[in-house]
Design an enzyme around this catalytic site. Sequence first.
Site, PDB file in Angstrom:
ATOM      1  N   ASP A 154      18.942  32.358  33.315  1.00 31.28           N
ATOM      2  CA  ASP A 154      19.164  33.408  31.630  1.00 31.28           C
ATOM      3  C   ASP A 154      19.829  34.486  32.217  1.00 31.28           C
ATOM      4  OD1 ASP A 154      19.044  30.628  30.571  1.00 31.28           O
ATOM      5  OD2 ASP A 154      17.303  31.061  29.501  1.00 31.28           O
ATOM      6  N   SER A 183       8.918  29.826  27.208  1.00 29.86           N
ATOM      7  CA  SER A 183       9.480  29.005  27.420  1.00 29.86           C
ATOM      8  C   SER A 183      11.276  29.538  27.190  1.00 29.86           C
ATOM      9  CB  SER A 183       9.549  27.619  26.313  1.00 29.86           C
ATOM     10  OG  SER A 183       8.376  26.414  27.329  1.00 29.86           O
ATOM     11  N   CYS A 184      11.958  29.050  27.911  1.00 30.99           N
ATOM     12  CA  CYS A 184      13.300  29.323  27.293  1.00 30.99           C
ATOM     13  C   CYS A 184      13.727  28.959  26.072  1.00 30.99           C
ATOM     14  CB  CYS A 184      14.347  28.807  28.342  1.00 30.99           C
ATOM     15  SG  CYS A 184      14.438  30.093  29.809  1.00 30.99           S
ATOM     16  N   PRO A 185      14.828  29.869  25.316  1.00 29.96           N
ATOM     17  CA  PRO A 185      15.047  30.822  25.034  1.00 29.96           C
ATOM     18  C   PRO A 185      14.636  32.276  24.935  1.00 29.96           C
ATOM     19  CG  PRO A 185      16.035  30.061  23.622  1.00 29.96           C
ATOM     20  CD  PRO A 185      15.138  28.889  24.059  1.00 29.96           C
ATOM     21  N   ASP A 237       8.711  30.672  32.722  1.00 30.21           N
ATOM     22  CA  ASP A 237       9.933  29.627  32.870  1.00 30.21           C
ATOM     23  C   ASP A 237      11.478  29.753  34.228  1.00 30.21           C
ATOM     24  OD1 ASP A 237      11.833  27.679  32.461  1.00 30.21           O
ATOM     25  OD2 ASP A 237      11.826  28.189  30.645  1.00 30.21           O
TER      26      ASP A 237
END
Length: 82
Positions: A53, A20-22, A47
């Site tokens: 991002d 998952s981000c980040p 993601d």
Amino acid sequence: MVDMAGAPEHDVELDASGLSCPLPLLKAKLLLNGLASGAVLRVTATDPGSQRDFRSFARLSGHELLRDEEADGVFRYWLRKA
């Protein structure tokens, strides 16, 4: 299946699938730090937030986002180190 025709060649590959981000971006930044200028990193992520991002990161960092693509929930990015 992803159509890789015309995809840029790459020097290093990062599979950030399932993260998952980040985290995909953070792992990519760490790898880029160790690469020579002009080297290309290909990142695979799952993601959806990674699109925003990686586009922002490239614009702000000076690295070049050569290509980004999505197919069946899999996102791929090619970044050339500044």
